[in-house]
Design a protein around this motif. Structure first.
Motif, PDB file in Angstrom:
ATOM      1  N   ALA A 112     134.691 123.180  58.121  1.00 50.69           N
ATOM      2  CA  ALA A 112     134.590 122.005  57.757  1.00 50.69           C
ATOM      3  C   ALA A 112     133.211 121.568  56.944  1.00 50.69           C
ATOM      4  N   PHE A 113     132.336 122.530  57.221  1.00 50.88           N
ATOM      5  CA  PHE A 113     131.032 122.737  56.688  1.00 50.88           C
ATOM      6  C   PHE A 113     130.829 123.605  55.350  1.00 50.88           C
ATOM      7  N   ASP A 114     131.753 124.244  55.022  1.00 45.39           N
ATOM      8  CA  ASP A 114     131.689 125.223  53.718  1.00 45.39           C
ATOM      9  C   ASP A 114     132.166 124.649  52.506  1.00 45.39           C
ATOM     10  N   LEU A 125     126.335 115.258  48.797  1.00 43.77           N
ATOM     11  CA  LEU A 125     126.082 114.117  49.151  1.00 43.77           C
ATOM     12  C   LEU A 125     126.951 114.088  50.622  1.00 43.77           C
ATOM     13  N   ALA A 126     128.039 115.032  50.688  1.00 42.47           N
ATOM     14  CA  ALA A 126     128.843 115.132  51.926  1.00 42.47           C
ATOM     15  C   ALA A 126     127.958 115.841  52.906  1.00 42.47           C
ATOM     16  N   HIS A 127     126.962 116.838  52.410  1.00 38.67           N
ATOM     17  CA  HIS A 127     126.010 117.440  53.465  1.00 38.67           C
ATOM     18  C   HIS A 127     124.934 116.523  53.863  1.00 38.67           C
ATOM     19  N   ASP A 128     124.554 115.446  53.072  1.00 42.74           N
ATOM     20  CA  ASP A 128     123.604 114.376  53.329  1.00 42.74           C
ATOM     21  C   ASP A 128     124.218 113.619  54.530  1.00 42.74           C
ATOM     22  N   VAL A 160     125.534 123.176  56.645  1.00 44.20           N
ATOM     23  CA  VAL A 160     124.885 121.614  56.779  1.00 44.20           C
ATOM     24  C   VAL A 160     123.610 121.578  56.124  1.00 44.20           C
ATOM     25  N   LEU A 161     122.857 122.426  56.143  1.00 47.09           N
ATOM     26  CA  LEU A 161     121.548 122.613  55.525  1.00 47.09           C
ATOM     27  C   LEU A 161     121.413 122.571  53.953  1.00 47.09           C
ATOM     28  N   ARG A 162     122.678 122.644  53.200  1.00 45.06           N
ATOM     29  CA  ARG A 162     122.951 122.573  51.871  1.00 45.06           C
ATOM     30  C   ARG A 162     122.746 121.373  51.399  1.00 45.06           C
ATOM     31  N   CYS A 163     121.996 120.374  51.791  1.00 46.09           N
ATOM     32  CA  CYS A 163     121.936 119.204  51.569  1.00 46.09           C
ATOM     33  C   CYS A 163     120.634 118.845  50.654  1.00 46.09           C
ATOM     34  N   SER A 164     120.552 117.379  50.413  1.00 48.68           N
ATOM     35  CA  SER A 164     119.359 117.305  49.367  1.00 48.68           C
ATOM     36  C   SER A 164     117.713 117.547  50.229  1.00 48.68           C
TER      37      SER A 164
END
Length: 542
Positions: free
Chosen positions: A5-7, A12-15, A107-111
């Motif tokens: 789900a997270f890969d 924006l989705a990770h945010d 998940v931490l591949r966010c802004s």
């Protein structure tokens, strides 16, 4: 399911995942798994300890019997397929821990803003956990490597299959004893190689996500054990071998390799980023062994490494390691307090000079970016040399006397043959920074160096914006520092030499012809420019 789900690469989705608390959920699941593993280890140790009275250093008979029987049942016939070890409950937990860490990293591949939010939630709790995992895996592998070496030496000396078998049994018993006494788990709970590699890669990525947020760099650098854990990874023998999927090979080409190269690259990147903070520069440079570790990485690849690489990808990994290590040194060299100790580090200065001169490789031309990484490394090295040259006067003289007083000639050679204008600019800035009343005499003694300076000072002005437009000041370079024009720097170098040497001294008589040649060439260029302008004007009038 979480990894599936997270890969993805949609920031924006990770945010959104951070906003709904996916990071917190994965962290809670991770801590539950770690607790479960801890309870299994404690229970196993209690079972092994019941009904036995052993002195310090004794092994455990039930573990010894199991290992001895395993060794006796191994066939020496190469045609017989060996049975694989059945996965244990501990292995299953370790595999799930690995997957949970991977999901959290995704998940931490966010802004950057969401990274700050996540750190406020779980940062202070997860850092000690990942540091502990890193240290456990590294310690386990160091012990296994030492024991494997001792076993191999013992087996070679035995000279018979019977002796080999006995040595194997004895060594395995010793392993059980050492693991029991020195680590919080027995052989039943050693982290498998594949999971260990994945954990090292993922944990360093998690730290790297936090390190890319500027406001967190000071907090991270002050976290107990973090710099030491990263330094240990960087200094450990690395495995360069990879399969086509990018995963580390089960059988590394270096038998002493205990760390996957990706974990080393991640750790170097974190150190370089933390060193961007002015608050961190001094304490990081004074951290025991950190500079020596960076210099060791920055000193490779040498010609031997280049010849021993099996393919261009292995060579690229070595180049990337050096480039990031040099970038870390560049950042640390910015602080005034660090210039003196770094200037006194002869191996560091040598590594910078070698890197700044490294323009070609037998691996270039493969379309894999070797030339690009070489250029980035030269830029970082030239920038670090420029920073070190701004040290106090006595250390400027020390630099000029480096390499048996050929330091200035080395810089002049780089300025002459370097194809990249950014590197040339920084080398001429280095020459300018080196000028002082203590070093002016050393300059005038080097006619070749003066010729290079005059040639650059009288060259047509260059437009450095072209270097930025073609991407040469892109990601990874110290583009925060103004890209000074080499011609302007060369002119200032000559004027500084003129001021540094009194006219009544003999050295000024040596410098006078150089200055006269410079002034005459400038006057001639101005005259030519004026004449050209007049001719253009007449042509327009007609």
């Amino acid at each position: 399911n979480a990894c599936a789900a997270f890969d993805h690469g949609v920031e924006l989705a990770h945010d959104d995942e951070i906003r709904v608390g996916a990071d917190t959920a994965m962290f809670k699941h991770l801590t539950f798994l770690l607790l479960k593993r801890r309870m299994m280890i404690d229970a196993d140790e209690d079972d092994q300890g019941h009904g036995h009275s052993h002195g310090h250093g004794d092994f455990f008979p039930e573990c010894e019997d199991r290992d001895t029987n395993d060794a006796a049942n191994v066939s020496t016939d190469p045609n017989v397929t060996q049975k694989k070890k059945e996965p244990s409950a501990s292995d299953a937990i370790t595999e799930e821990i690995t997957s949970s860490l991977s999901a959290l990293e995704m998940v931490l591949r966010c802004s950057a803003d969401c990274i700050s939010v996540s750190y406020a939630r779980i940062g202070k709790e997860i850092l000690p956990i990942v540091i502990s995992l890193i240290q456990e895996i590294r310690t386990q592998r160091q012990r296994q490597m030492k024991q494997s070496t001792a076993h191999s030496n013992h087996a070679n000396a035995a000279g018979s299959s019977h002796s080999d078998l006995a040595a194997t049994s004895s060594t395995q018993s010793s392993i059980v004893s050492t693991s029991k006494l020195d680590t919080p788990h027995s052989l039943n709970h050693l982290i498998p190689r594949q999971d260990g590699d994945a954990i090292l890669k993922t944990t360093t990525k998690i730290i790297g996500h936090f390190a890319r947020v500027g406001v967190l760099t000071n907090v991270l650098a002050s976290t107990k054990g973090l710099i030491s854990a990263l330094k240990q990874i960087i200094s450990s023998p690395v495995n360069l071998s990879s399969d086509p999927t990018g995963e580390t090979s089960t059988y590394p080409s270096n038998p002493e390799a205990i760390i996957p190269i990706e974990a080393q690259l991640n750790s170097l990147w974190i150190i370089a980023n933390l060193a961007c903070s002015a608050e961190n520069m001094i304490k990081m440079a004074s951290h025991p062994g950190l500079i020596d570790t960076l210099v060791k990485i920055a000193s490779h690849p040498d010609q031997t490494d280049e010849n021993q690489c099996e393919n261009v990808m292995q060579y690229l990994k070595l180049l990337r390691s050096r480039s990031i290590a040099i970038r870390a040194i560049l950042n640390l060299s910015w602080a005034h307090e660090n210039k003196i100790p770094l200037t006194e580090h002869s191996d560091l200065v040598e590594a910078l000079l070698r890197t700044a001169s490294h323009r070609k490789s037998s691996w270039t031309g493969n379309g894999k970016g070797v030339s690009w990484i070489l250029m980035q490394s030269r830029r970082h090295a030239a920038g670090a040399l420029r920073n070190l040259a701004a040290a106090p006067r006595r250390y400027k003289r020390r630099l000029c006397r480096f390499r048996d007083c050929t330091f200035l000639e080395s810089l002049a050679d780089i300025a002459t043959y370097e194809p990249d204008s950014v590197v040339r600019d920084k080398i001429h800035a280095t020459l300018y920074n080196l000028v002082s009343a203590d070093t002016a005499k050393l300059f005038v003694e080097k006619q070749d160096v003066l010729d290079v300076i005059v040639k650059t000072a009288t060259a047509p002005p260059s437009d450095n914006r072209l270097g930025m437009m073609d991407g040469r000041d892109g990601i990874g370079s110290d583009s925060s520092v103004e890209n000074t024009d080499a011609r302007a720097m060369a002119v200032q170098t000559l004027r500084s030499l003129e001021k540094a040497i009194p006219e009544h001294e003999d050295d000024y008589e040596v410098l006078r012809p150089v200055l006269s040649r410079f002034d005459s060439e400038i006057a001639m260029k101005k005259s030519t420019s004026t004449l050209t302008t007049m001719n253009i004007g007449r042509g327009t009038a007609v």
